[in-house]
Design a protein around this motif. Structure first.
Motif, short mmCIF file in Angstrom:
data_model
loop_
_atom_site.label_atom_id
_atom_site.label_comp_id
_atom_site.label_asym_id
_atom_site.label_seq_id
_atom_site.Cartn_x
_atom_site.Cartn_y
_atom_site.Cartn_z
N LEU A 51 0.82 -1.21 0.00
CA LEU A 51 0.00 0.00 0.00
C LEU A 51 0.86 1.26 0.00
O LEU A 51 0.33 2.36 -0.10
CB LEU A 51 -0.92 0.02 1.23
CG LEU A 51 -1.89 -1.14 1.36
CD1 LEU A 51 -2.77 -0.97 2.58
CD2 LEU A 51 -2.75 -1.26 0.10
N TYR A 80 -5.01 -7.88 4.81
CA TYR A 80 -4.46 -6.79 5.61
C TYR A 80 -5.55 -6.24 6.52
O TYR A 80 -6.63 -5.85 6.07
CB TYR A 80 -3.94 -5.70 4.67
CG TYR A 80 -3.57 -4.40 5.32
CD1 TYR A 80 -2.43 -4.30 6.12
CD2 TYR A 80 -4.34 -3.26 5.13
CE1 TYR A 80 -2.08 -3.10 6.71
CE2 TYR A 80 -4.00 -2.05 5.71
CZ TYR A 80 -2.86 -1.99 6.50
OH TYR A 80 -2.52 -0.79 7.08
N PRO A 82 -6.15 -3.27 8.95
CA PRO A 82 -5.58 -2.04 9.49
C PRO A 82 -5.97 -1.83 10.95
O PRO A 82 -6.92 -2.44 11.43
CB PRO A 82 -6.20 -0.95 8.60
CG PRO A 82 -7.34 -1.56 7.90
CD PRO A 82 -7.24 -3.04 8.01
N GLU A 86 -11.96 0.67 11.56
CA GLU A 86 -12.85 1.59 10.86
C GLU A 86 -14.00 0.83 10.18
O GLU A 86 -13.77 -0.09 9.41
CB GLU A 86 -11.99 2.29 9.80
CG GLU A 86 -12.49 3.59 9.28
CD GLU A 86 -11.45 4.22 8.32
OE1 GLU A 86 -10.26 3.86 8.37
OE2 GLU A 86 -11.88 5.06 7.52
N HIS A 88 -17.79 2.11 8.33
CA HIS A 88 -18.55 3.33 8.06
C HIS A 88 -20.05 3.16 7.94
O HIS A 88 -20.79 4.10 8.13
CB HIS A 88 -18.04 4.01 6.80
CG HIS A 88 -16.71 4.63 7.00
ND1 HIS A 88 -16.55 5.83 7.63
CD2 HIS A 88 -15.47 4.19 6.71
CE1 HIS A 88 -15.28 6.13 7.70
NE2 HIS A 88 -14.59 5.14 7.14
N ARG A 151 -13.35 -10.99 8.82
CA ARG A 151 -13.33 -10.43 7.46
C ARG A 151 -12.01 -10.77 6.77
O ARG A 151 -11.99 -11.22 5.62
CB ARG A 151 -13.51 -8.91 7.55
CG ARG A 151 -13.75 -8.21 6.23
CD ARG A 151 -12.52 -7.93 5.43
NE ARG A 151 -11.61 -6.95 6.04
CZ ARG A 151 -10.40 -6.71 5.58
NH1 ARG A 151 -9.93 -7.34 4.52
NH2 ARG A 151 -9.64 -5.83 6.18
N LEU B 207 -14.96 0.36 0.56
CA LEU B 207 -14.62 1.61 1.25
C LEU B 207 -15.31 1.72 2.62
O LEU B 207 -14.91 2.54 3.44
CB LEU B 207 -14.99 2.82 0.39
CG LEU B 207 -13.94 3.23 -0.64
CD1 LEU B 207 -14.49 4.27 -1.59
CD2 LEU B 207 -12.70 3.78 0.06
N GLY B 210 -12.80 1.66 5.15
CA GLY B 210 -11.75 2.68 5.11
C GLY B 210 -10.88 2.49 3.87
O GLY B 210 -10.93 1.46 3.22
N GLU B 211 -10.09 3.54 3.56
CA GLU B 211 -9.34 3.52 2.30
C GLU B 211 -8.23 2.48 2.28
O GLU B 211 -8.02 1.81 1.27
CB GLU B 211 -8.76 4.91 2.03
CG GLU B 211 -9.85 5.92 1.74
CD GLU B 211 -9.34 7.18 1.08
OE1 GLU B 211 -8.11 7.34 0.96
OE2 GLU B 211 -10.19 8.00 0.69
N ALA B 212 -7.51 2.31 3.40
CA ALA B 212 -6.39 1.37 3.41
C ALA B 212 -6.91 -0.05 3.18
O ALA B 212 -6.38 -0.79 2.35
CB ALA B 212 -5.63 1.46 4.72
N ALA B 213 -7.96 -0.43 3.92
CA ALA B 213 -8.51 -1.78 3.76
C ALA B 213 -9.07 -1.96 2.36
O ALA B 213 -8.90 -3.02 1.75
CB ALA B 213 -9.59 -2.03 4.81
#
Lengths: 256, 322
Positions: A51, A80, A82, A86, A88, A151, B207, B210-213
Motif C-alpha cells: 500500500l 491486511y 488495518p 474503521e 462506516h 473479514r 470503502l 476505510g481507504e487502506a482496507a
C-alpha cells in the motif's frame, strides 16, 4: 508464500520513517513487529501490504516485486487488517465478513459456493457466527474486532498482516485471537502482526522484529530479542524478563 | 424484505407514478383511448409524455448519484445539491444562457456538465485528503456559495430583460415546457452517468472499511474517483442543464430506502435510482395540481420538502457527525 524485504527505506513528508530494513517472513510462521510509538511499525506493515511505495529497497512475494503485481492478485494473496477498526456503514455482520471475499469474486459475479464456505469458516473461527445478522455498529468493541478479524480470514490469504489486532480484546479473546493466527500459520500462511503487548508478542511469535526510530534493532526468536538490554535501548525503560514454567516468558517494566 | 422483492416493488411504483404523471394536470387526461388529432392527444404526445420521461430519467440520475456520493464519501449527508455540484452545474448552464447559447440545448448541457465535473473534482481531491464528514459539508457550502455568487454576477450583467427572465425562471428548477429536444440531450448523458456510477458498487462496499482496507482488497481508488467524478458530473450536469436545480432528491431517497435495502452501498444504487424516479414524478405531478393560475416550481417544492428533512437528519445524526 515467503515475503522478503531487502534494504527498505521509506519517508513520509520528507521525514525518513524506515531506514534500510531487511527481513524475511516464511509460510507457517507467526512474526511480530515490536517497537515504541513512531518507530515505523505500521508503515512497515503498509509497505508489506503493497500500500506504500518504497524510496529504496524491495518487497517481494515469492520473488515477485509487490509493486509489479496486479491489484487483484495482490489482494487475493495478502490479507491486511488495518488498526483502528474503521467501519462506516451499519452493515450486518455477515455482509461485512463477506467483503473479505471481494478479490476472489469475478467482475460482476455474486458469491460462489466457495465464497460462502470460506465466510462460514471464518465466522466460526473468529467466534462470530452467532452475530451473523447483527448490525455492526451495535456491537461492543471486542465483538467488532473479532468481526473484522473474520473479514480478513475470509479471504484465506497466504500472507496475513494485522496491525494491533488485540486492541479492544479482553484477555480471553486476545488469547483466542493469537490461537487463531497460529492456526492460520499452521494452515500454511505467513502471519505478521504489529503488537504493543510484549507479553503477547513473547507468547505468539516464532520471530520478532524490534524496530526503533525506523531501523531494525534486533531480529530473532523471542528469547534473543526480548532482553533487558535491547528493550531498554528501544523503549528507554528498564524491563524485567523472567522465564516462567506456566506463563512462558514474562516481560514487564520494573517498578522504580 | 428481500432485494428482488424491493426492486420489483419500486419498479411497480415507478410505473404507477409515471402513469400518474401522464394523467395529472389542470386537465386530467387518461393516457389510453386517445383519438389522434384531438387536443388531448396533442397535449399527451408533445407535453405530458416527454415531461414524464424527463422526470423518470432525471429522478433516476439524481437518486443514484445520491446513493453513490454517500457511499463514496462515507457520509450520509452527501448529495449533489448539498455538496454544491448542482449549483456549479447551474452556474455552467447560466453561463451558456448568458452567452446566448440557449438555442443549442447540447451546448447548455455541455456547460452544465463542465461546472459539475469541476465541482466534483474539487470535492474528490478533498476526499483524497480524507477530510471529515463536517469538512465535506462545509466544502459543499463554500462551493455552493461561490457558484451562487458567480450566477448572481451573471444575472446582474444580463444584457437584456429577456435574458434575465430566461435565466431566473430556469434557475428555479422545473420540468415545465421541456420537451423532446431536452429529453434527447439529457438521456444519453444520464444513461452514461448512471452506467459509470453502477460500476463503482464493489469499490463503495470495500470503502466501508476505510481507504487502506479497500486498497488491500484490490480496489483502485484512483479509478473509483474518476468513475464517481465522471458519472456524477455527466449525469447531474446534464440533468441540471435541462431542469435547473432540483435539490435533495439524492439526499432523501437513499435515507428512505436504507431500512429496506440494507446499508451496503452497492445494494442501494439501483433502488435509489428507482426511488429517485418515483419521488420526482410524484413531486412533479403534485406541483401541476397546485392551485392558482401558474404552478409551483418543482425545484422550489423539492427544497421546501428537502430542507426540513436535511435538518431533521442533522438533528438525528448529530452525535454521529465528528
Amino acid at each position: 508464500m515467503t515475503l522478503e524485504i531487502s534494504g527498505l527505506s521509506l519517508s513520509r513528508g520528507g521525514r525518513p520513517v524506515l531506514r534500510d530494513v531487511s527481513a524475511a517472513f516464511a509460510p507457517g510462521s507467526v512474526s511480530v513487529i515490536l517497537g515504541p510509538n513512531g518507530a515505523g511499525k505500521s508503515t512497515l506493515l503498509d509497505a508489506m501490504a503493497g500500500l506504500r511505495a518504497a524510496d529504496a529497497g524491495t518487497v517481494r512475494l515469492n520473488g515477485v516485486a509487490l509493486a509489479d503485481m496486479p491489484h487483484r492478485e495482490r489482494a487475493r494473496r495478502i490479507g491486511y487488517l488495518p488498526q483502528g477498526g474503521e467501519v462506516h456503514w451499519n452493515l450486518r455482520v455477515h455482509e461485512l465478513v463477506a467483503l473479505g471475499r471481494l478479490p476472489h469474486r469475478g467482475a460482476f459475479a455474486g458469491e460462489s459456493g466457495a465464497d460462502r464456505a470460506a465466510i462460514a469458516r471464518a465466522m466460526a473461527a473468529a467466534d462470530v457466527a452467532a452475530l451473523a445478522d447483527r448490525p455492526v455498529l451495535a456491537l461492543s468493541g471486542g465483538e467488532r474486532a473479532r468481526v473484522l478479524l473474520a473479514r480478513v480470514l475470509a479471504g484465506e490469504p497466504e500472507l496475513l498482516l494485522a496491525d494491533e489486532p488485540l486492541a479492544n480484546l479482553d484477555p480471553r479473546h486476545a488469547v483466542d485471537a493469537l490461537r487463531l493466527f497460529r492456526r492460520a500459520a499452521d494452515a500454511g500462511a505467513a502471519v505478521v502482526l504489529v503488537l504493543h503487548d510484549l507479553q503477547a508478542a513473547a507468547r505468539a511469535a516464532d520471530q520478532l522484529l524490534l524496530l526503533a526510530d525506523g531501523h531494525c534493532l534486533a531480529q530473532g526468536d523471542p528469547a534473543e530479542v526480548l532482553t533487558p538490554a535491547l528493550l531498554a535501548e528501544a523503549y528507554g525503560l528498564e524491563m524485567l524478563v523472567r522465564q516462567d514454567a506456566e506463563a512462558g516468558l514474562i516481560v514487564a517494566p520494573k517498578v522504580v | 424484505m428481500r432485494r428482488a422483492q424491493l426492486i420489483a416493488l419500486l419498479a411497480l411504483g415507478t410505473v404507477a407514478t409515471f402513469l400518474l404523471s401522464l394523467m395529472a394536470g389542470k386537465v386530467w387526461i387518461a393516457p389510453w383511448g386517445l383519438a389522434a388529432g384531438t387536443p388531448e392527444a396533442l397535449v399527451m404526445a408533445e407535453l405530458r409524455l416527454p415531461r414524464a420521461l424527463l422526470g423518470l430519467v432525471i429522478g433516476a440520475m439524481l437518486g443514484a448519484s445520491g446513493a453513490v456520493l454517500q457511499g463514496y464519501l462515507r457520509n450520509p449527508l452527501a448529495d449533489a445539491g448539498v455538496l454544491g455540484v448542482s449549483a456549479n452545474a447551474a452556474f455552467g448552464a447560466v453561463l451558456a444562457l448568458f452567452l446566448g447559447l440557449s438555442a443549442t440545448p447540447l451546448l447548455v448541457a455541455a456547460f452544465g456538465m463542465g461546472g459539475a465535473v469541476a465541482a466534483m473534482a474539487l470535492l474528490a481531491l478533498l476526499a483524497g485528503r480524507s477530510a471529515s464528514a463536517t469538512g465535506f459539508v462545509l466544502a459543499g457550502v463554500v462551493l455552493s456559495s461561490l457558484a451562487a455568487a458567480l450566477t448572481a454576477l451573471l444575472i446582474s450583467l444580463a444584457p437584456n430583460p429577456f435574458a434575465l427572465e430566461e435565466i431566473v425562471t430556469w434557475l428555479m428548477g422545473a420540468l415545465t415546457d421541456r420537451g423532446w429536444p431536452q429529453l434527447w440531450v439529457v438521456t444519453p448523458f444520464a444513461a452514461l452517468g448512471l452506467g459509470l456510477l453502477m460500476l463503482t458498487g464493489r469499490a463503495l462496499d470495500a470503502l466501508a472499511l476505510g481507504e487502506a482496507a479497500a486498497r488491500s482488497l484490490g480496489v483502485d481508488l484512483r479509478a473509483t474517483r474518476w468513475l464517481v467524478i465522471a458519472g456524477t458530473g455527466l449525469g447531474v450536469g446534464a440533468a441540471v442543464s435541462v431542469t435547473g436545480v432540483v435539490g435533495f432528491v439524492g439526499l432523501i431517497v437513499p435515507h428512505l430506502l436504507r431500512p429496506f435495502a440494507g446499508e451496503r452501498p452497492s445494494a442501494l444504487i439501483l433502488p435509489s435510482a428507482l426511488g429517485g424516479a418515483i419521488l420526482l414524478l410524484l413531486a412533479d405531478s403534485l406541483v401541476r395540481l397546485s392551485p392558482g393560475a401558474g404552478e409551483l416550481k418543482l425545484g422550489i417544492a423539492m427544497a421546501l420538502l428537502g430542507a426540513p428533512f436535511f435538518l431533521w437528519l442533522l438533528w438525528r445524526k448529530r452525535e454521529l457527525i465528528p
